[in-house]
Each structure stands twice: as structure tokens, then as C-alpha cells.
Scaffold this active site. Structure first.
Site, short mmCIF file in Angstrom:
data_model
loop_
_atom_site.label_atom_id
_atom_site.label_comp_id
_atom_site.label_asym_id
_atom_site.label_seq_id
_atom_site.Cartn_x
_atom_site.Cartn_y
_atom_site.Cartn_z
CG ASP A 1 -3.79 -6.60 0.16
OD1 ASP A 1 -4.63 -5.87 -0.01
OD2 ASP A 1 -2.47 -6.39 0.53
C1 GLC Z 1 -2.28 -3.90 2.83
C2 GLC Z 1 -3.31 -3.29 1.93
C3 GLC Z 1 -2.74 -2.80 0.71
C4 GLC Z 1 -1.15 -2.62 0.67
C5 GLC Z 1 -0.45 -3.80 1.16
C6 GLC Z 1 0.87 -3.59 1.37
O1 GLC Z 1 -2.85 -4.92 3.76
O2 GLC Z 1 -4.56 -4.04 1.78
O3 GLC Z 1 -3.36 -1.77 0.12
O4 GLC Z 1 -0.71 -2.24 -0.38
O5 GLC Z 1 -1.05 -4.32 2.29
O6 GLC Z 1 1.12 -2.96 2.37
#
Ligand code: GLC
Length: 719
Positions: free
Chosen positions: A265
Site C-alpha cells: 500500500d
Molecule cells: C491508499 C489506500 C489504498 C489505496 C492506495 C492507492 O493509501 O490505503 O486503499 O488503494 O493508497 O491509492
């Protein structure tokens, strides 16, 4: 078996090119988009131009024209002409914004969930997206956490069925197929259990509870063929998921056989450092790559330290090679080597009008997600020709798409607009329609125009109070310590009751709110969630009876925030509370609040009445539980018949009940149907002391009913 051309590509790549292939950045770093609308903390990364030429994938670079431009530029500079992978957060629709996933969970309609994903996939693919960071299937039990809106709720079985339906809807049978995109299930694992419901806070659950409740839905995604898994921000047993080898290589790859791509993430490789699990970027890169994270999102420790780690003998280059192969194989599965633009189509993506078919589908998905929580004095459905009063911050608001509603090209249909399509405008009177700002802006209430509203609406036949929370105060970073409606919203509802007219309270929220304070003042109570583009039409269909409400709660609604966590599939404890003896002190209880939630998992009303009878459990070689359900009303309705079991005694304690099946029946007026479920041993297996999946003979309660609290039950021995 790796295709020869992929192996050849790998063989020709330098180590630095391999590490760049495993890095994902936002479009800003290509100078494409100066509005750094990121989904996490932003920082300058000072990446050299020749590195940018080899980056493997793009985060939230969307729009057919943008994607075509960036992909074209990239292929002109990329030495090996490896196409970029475009990934984005399409959480509940791309251009046609659909109900939030917590609402979709409440539809209990798996075909609808698959349709939801198909629509999102088609629109995303036309916008040049190859991978969506969805379904988010973190099990949740704490509505203080803003991201409960993104998941299908508190039950492992329902989450698993919704998740696999969405994976099928996004991916179809072949990723190369037009209108299909790869799905990325998230956040692996256990992100939905932050202490205190506070965003990014510590998660600390036992391995048995992790396996029993939190893992099943991710596994359902893997079994359904999900292309990608995203690692969570949180720790799992004190090791960050993004550096957790037991979780990623042990469970995900070795136990479950997942051989797709894993992605960290946002910045979570780097966040091993503040977690205190890595002393610097080099150690963070070493731990994440060793643990099995293929793609590093929005940090560059793989790039900055990977080569040194290999040279120092701290990292086996084979781990990097296998990660690169998985990324290249995903690009190949999507057909990007033949057509690097896949379905990107500016004509479709930039069409003046949204797709009518998708709009209609959004309206139906919304109506099927609404949950009728109370309907007394025949408050609903409304009748055309009634003088309708409409008050509250969501009466005329178009800000009802819900969190994570990326593109917002088309404004949503407001409740007012939806109602005005059903009845003439002169029959609708509005008051106190000022919108509720966001808590992030320091706004915690609406203007107090309650007396004006009372005087303006007191002669209407019925009054709708459209209340709730600002959609910006839900989703990521949207944790709250208080779940009540704001003071002036509660005051409005109670004052409207003074009119003596029926008050119908409609709640717009991305989570279960604390509704006890306004329950008595409401003759009818509707949980409207955030239903997306067609919100007002979906709600009007329900309010006027053109759609008979069929939603059932996918998450418990607490009496009070002090009761949290409150969920249906809890353990009994050694001193269970017995409602027959309310004065007993030494049992599990509060002195000032019931143990049960205000509205339980699986609860929801209809305009029809359903009578259950003839519950029976037939034992034998195969065990069947059946019941008869009759629609005793004059209008067709949908009923979700629910199956639960309880393992009465085992080597580890078991929940007082667990959902093991449901059947959605559409029953015409006075129609009766018999529903039968087979009880299989698979349903009765659980994770024992040593985390092995086992079955233990013993007594089991077999239960069928209309929700998790209203059940017929029979205890039998299963050997
Ligand atoms: C964010 C979220 C995740 C998302 C990622 C990309 O922090 O936790 O769910 O898909 O970043 O945007």
C-alpha cells in the site's frame, strides 16, 4: 511456466531496470498532473530521468487521453519497450458512481455485486485503467473507522461471497477481454481491526481470530483468481504486513497457492521505519522484498537500495527476478505487449452523456442497498399527491456519491430531484437544507434553522428529515470518536415530530451511526448510505414503493459508541448475560446499555410481511435444514432467508452463531416457498489450537431466520 519472451526480457534487464519495474509512482512524477491529488503523504522523490523511463506502473493515472499520452511517451524511451501498467482506486464505480461497498454488502445480492464490478470495469477500461485496487474486503467491527464504507461488513461468509462476485465482475474469464480489468484485493491482512477504530492504529488479533474472521474473504478472492493482493499498513502479530514473510510467503503463496502480483500500500514499504520494524530504507527494502512484496508503491527504497543489497549478499537477486516475472506476466495476461493501450478510448471516456444502461443499473443497485430500519403508522410508502416536507442537509445535496468517488464527472441526483420526478414540485416544501460541512474544515454542525423549518413544514402531510454525515468524513483518514448525528440535526428531527405529522428520517452515511437518540422521533427510518450517481432516484423508488426495500444490514448498528465493538458472531464468554435475569450483576453486561446492538447484522424491513413456518432439520447421510416462507402481504417483496450454525462446544471457543448461507427469495403477494440448505462438514470446520482447519464431532445449533437475532433453531449431534 514462464513464457520464453518474458524470460528473455528478464535476462536482458539490468538490475536497476528490474527494480524500476517493481516501482509504482503517481502521474505527477512524469510531469503529467500537477494536482498532486494523492491518496497518501506526498514527497519529492528526486528520481533521475533515465530511471523514470523504466518505472513499471502508474498510480491513479486515469483518463484515456492521459494514459495514451503517457504510454506513448514511455514506449518511446523504454529500452525494452515494456508497457506501463495503469492502476487506480475504482472503489465503487468510475464515471457512473455506484453505491458504496458497505451498501452493496447490505443488498445481499451477489448478482448485483458482480454487475457492480462489471460496470466499473467497463468504464475504467475505457479510461485506460488496467488494474483496480478493489475489492477491499477487510472485515470490520468498528464503525468509528472511516473505511467501513469500503468493505461489505462484519461477516466472513458475506464478505467472501461479495468479494468473489466482484472479482468475477472485474476480471471476467480473460483479462484480455474488452471491458475487463485486473482486480486487486486489499488490504492484506486485518486492516479493518485498528484499535479504537482509529485510522492506521495498531491491529492486534490472535492468529486464530485472524484465520477465523479476517482471512476468509481474502482467500475467497484468491480462489476466485484475483490478479493482485495489496498489503496492509498495519502489523500482523507485531510485524508490518508489508514486511511479513509468514503472511505473504507463508499463508498467501505457500498455503493458498497465490501466484499473482503483490503490491505494497501507499508508501508502506517506507513505513516499516516509523513502525520501528526497519532502521532505514535499505532494511525496509530488504524486509519487504524478502517477505514477498513485488511492487513498491510511492516510495523508492527498492530503487535506491536494491542493487547494494544484492551486492552485499543481503538479498538474493532471484527474489527480484521472480517479482519482475510476475509483473511482466500480469502485463502479458492483460495483452499489453500486443496492445499497450488496451481499451483506452477517449470517445467513450469523454462521452458527453453517461451510459444510460449503467445509470439505470446504478439506480437499481442503490434501491436494493437501502435498508428500512423502522416503518410504523404506515409512514411508508409515500403516496403521490401528498404534501411532502423535506428538511435537512441532505434534502437537496448532490454530495452523496460517497468517499473514493474518483472522477465525479456527473453530479449525483439529489433526494429532492428524485422525489420531484415522482410527484409535482408544488407538493414538495423544503426547509433547513443548508449542507453539513466536513469536520476536516472544522465544521461539526449545520445552521440551526429548526424553528423556521417547523413553521414552514407543519402543514405538510408527511415530513422527510434527510440527515447524516459529510461524505468527506468517511473513507480513509475518516475515523470518528462520536457517531451521533450533529446536535442541530437531532434537534430538527425532534422538532418536526412536534408537528404531529409522520416523520421519515433518512440517514446518509458511510457507516453505522448512533441512531437511538432519534429513533422514537422517527415514524420511519431509512439507512440510505451513499448510493452514488443515482442516489435520489434510488431513494425515491423506495420511498414511493416502486421498489420494495430488501436491504439487510451487513454491519451491526450500536446503541452507543461506548458499546463498540458490537457484532453478531461473538464468543459467548464464561458468564453469559441472560435477559430473563436482568438484575444479575456478575455476568458480561453494561449497567447502562444492552449487549445487543440497536439493529443487528442481517436486519431489515420490507413493505411486505413474511411469515416463517415449518422449520425442520433432517438428519442422515446428508443434513438438511428447511423452512417455509410466505409473503402474507399484497405486494411482491424480496426476503433474504439466512442460515446460521453454532458449534456448541469445541477445543477452542466458537462464536454464538456464524452465517453459513443465505437465499434471496422474490415472493409475489401471498406466495409461499420452501427454502432448504444442506449442512456440510465443510461449513462446520474451524481453525483449532494449532491454526489447522479441523472438524470436531459434537452438538451443533442449526438456525434459520430473517436476521441474526430472529431465528428458528434446533440442536443436533453431528459425528
Ligand atoms: C491508499 C489506500 C489504498 C489505496 C492506495 C492507492 O493509501 O490505503 O486503499 O488503494 O493508497 O491509492
Amino acid at each position: 511456466m514462464t513464457k520464453p519472451f518474458i524470460q528473455e526480457l528478464l535476462n536482458e534487464m539490468t538490475l536497476e531496470e528490474k527494480l524500476a519495474q517493481l516501482t509504482q509512482l503517481g502521474p505527477y512524477y512524469w510531469g503529467l498532473d500537477d494536482t498532486v491529488d494523492l491518496t497518501g503523504p506526498f514527497k519529492e522523490l528526486n528520481i533521475k530521468p533515465h530511471i523514470m523511463e523504466n518505472i513499471g506502473s502508474v498510480l491513479n493515472g486515469t483518463g484515456a487521453r492521459n494514459v495514451i499520452e503517457l504510454q506513448t511517451r514511455h514506449l518511446q524511451t523504454s529500452r525494452q519497450k515494456i508497457p506501463l501498467l495503469f492502476m487506480a482506486d475504482v472503489i465503487h464505480g468510475y464515471r457512473t458512481i455506484l453505491p458504496i461497498p458497505l451498501a452493496m454488502g447490505s443488498s445481499f445480492d451477489l448478482e448485483a455485486c458482480e454487475r457492480f464490478a462489471e460496470i466499473a470495469a467497463k468504464e475504467s477500461a475505457a479510461a485506460g485503467i488496467h488494474v483496480t485496487f478493489s475489492p477491499m474486503t477487510d472485515l470490520v467491527r468498528d464503525p468509528r473507522w472511516g473505511r467501513v464504507m469500503e468493505t461489505s461488513g462484519e461477516d466472513p461468509y458475506l464478505n467472501a461471497r461479495v468479494t468473489e462476485s466482484m472479482v468475477r465482475g472485474y476480471q471476467g474469464k480473460d483479462l484480455k477481454e474488452k471491458g475487463r480489468i485486473a482486480a486487486c484485493v486489499k488490504h492484506f491482512a486485518g486492516y479493518g481491526a485498528p484499535e479504537g477504530g482509529r485510522e492506521y492504529n495498531t491491529v492486534d488479533v490472535s492468529s486464530g481470530v485472524l484465520r477465523e474472521f479476517y482471512l476468509p474473504a481474502y482467500k475467497a478472492a484468491v480462489d476466485a483468481g484475483v490478479a493482485m493482493v495489496m498489503t496492509a499498513f498495519n502489523t500482523v502479530d507485531r510485524i508490518p504486513a508489508t514486511g511479513n514473510e509468514q503472511l505473504l510467503r507463508g499463508i498467501l503463496r505457500e498455503e493458498w497457492g497465490f501466484n499473482g502480483v503483490t503490491i505494497a500500500d501507499f508508501n508502506s514499504v517506507n513505513e516499516l521505519i516509523p513502525h520501528g520494524a526497519a532502521s532505514d530504507g535499505s532494511e525496509a527494502a530488504e524486509k519487504s522484498l524478502t517477505a514477498g512484496v513485488d511492487i513498491e508503491m510511492m516510495s523508492t527504497h527498492y530503487l535506491n537500495h536494491g542493487s547494494d543489497l544484492v551486492e552485499q549478499g543481503k538479498l538474493n537477486v532471484a527474489l527480484i527476478d521472480e517479482a519482475v516475472i510476475r509483473v511482466l506476466e500480469l502485463k502479458d495476461a492483460l495483452g499489453l505487449f500486443e496492445n499497450p493501450f488496451k481499451d483506452a478510448d477517449p470517445l467513450v471516456d469523454e462521452a458527453a452523456e453517461p451510459c444510460a444502461e449503467h445509470t439505470q443499473a446504478a439506480r437499481e443497485l442503490g434501491a436494493s442497498s437501502v435498508v428500512l430500519l423502522k416503518n410504523e403508522n404506515e409512514a411508508l410508502p409515500l403516496k403521490k399527491g401528498m404534501k411532502i416536507g423535506l428538511a435537512g442537509p441532505f434534502a437537496t445535496s448532490v454530495h452523496v456519491l460517497g468517499g473514493w468517488a474518483g472522477v465525479e464527472k456527473d453530479t449525483a441526483v439529489s433526494l429532492y430531484k428524485g422525489i420531484s420526478q415522482k410527484t409535482s414540485a408544488e407538493d414538495i416544501l423544503t426547509a433547513m437544507t443548508g449542507e453539513l460541512g466536513s469536520m476536516l474544515e472544522g465544521i461539526f454542525d449545520v445552521e440551526d434553522e429548526v424553528e423556521e423549518a417547523f413553521n414552514r413544514l407543519k402543514d405538510c402531510d408527511v415530513i422527510l428529515a434527510a440527515v447524516g454525515e459529510n461524505q468527506q468524513d468517511t473513507g480513509e483518514g475518516g475515523s470518528k470518536s462520536n457517531l451521533r448525528l450533529s446536535a442541530n440535526q437531532e434537534k430538527l428531527i425532534w422538532r418536526l415530530k412536534d408537528t404531529g405529522k409522520k416523520v421519515i428520517t433518512i440517514v446518509f452515511s458511510g457507516r453505522p451511526l448512533e441512531l437511538k437518540p432519534i429513533l422514537e422521533a422517527s415514524d420511519a427510518l431509512l439507512q440510505a448510505w451513499f448510493l452514488g450517481t443515482e442516489s435520489g432516484n434510488s431513494l425515491a423508488d423506495v420511498l414511493f414503493g416502486d421498489y420494495n426495500p430488501s436491504g439487510r444490514l451487513s454491519m451491526s448498528f450500536p446503541y452507543t459508541v461506548g458499546q463498540i465493538p458490537v457484532y453478531y458472531n461473538a464468543f459467548q464468554t464464561g458468564r453469559p448475560y441472560d435477559p430473563q435475569y436482568p438484575q444479575v450483576r456478575y455476568v458480561t453486561r453494561y449497567l447502562d446499555c444492552p449487549n445487543d446492538p440497536l439493529f443487528c447484522f442481517g436486519y431489515g424491513l420490507s413493505y411486505s410481511d413474511f411469515a416463517y413456518s415449518g422449520f425442520a432439520v433432517e438428519e442422515g447421510e446428508r443434513i438438511h435444514a428447511s423452512i417455509s416462507v410466505e409473503n402474507t402481504s399484497d405486494c411482491t417483496g424480496k426476503e433474504t432467508v439466512q442460515l446460521y450454525i453454532r458449534d456448541v462446544s469445541a477445543s477452542v471457543v466458537r462464536p454464538v452463531k456464524e452465517m453459513k448461507g443465505f437465499r434471496q427469495l422474490s415472493l409475489a403477494a401471498h406466495e409461499k416457498q420452501v427454502v432448504s440448505f444442506e449442512i456440510t462438514k465443510d461449513m462446520l470446520m474451524f481453525y483449532g489450537k494449532d491454526d489447522q482447519l479441523i472438524f470436531e464431532p459434537g452438538e451443533f445449533d442449526i438456525m434459520i431466520g430473517r436476521n441474526s437475532d430472529d431465528l428458528f433453531t434446533e440442536r443436533i449431534w453431528i459425528g
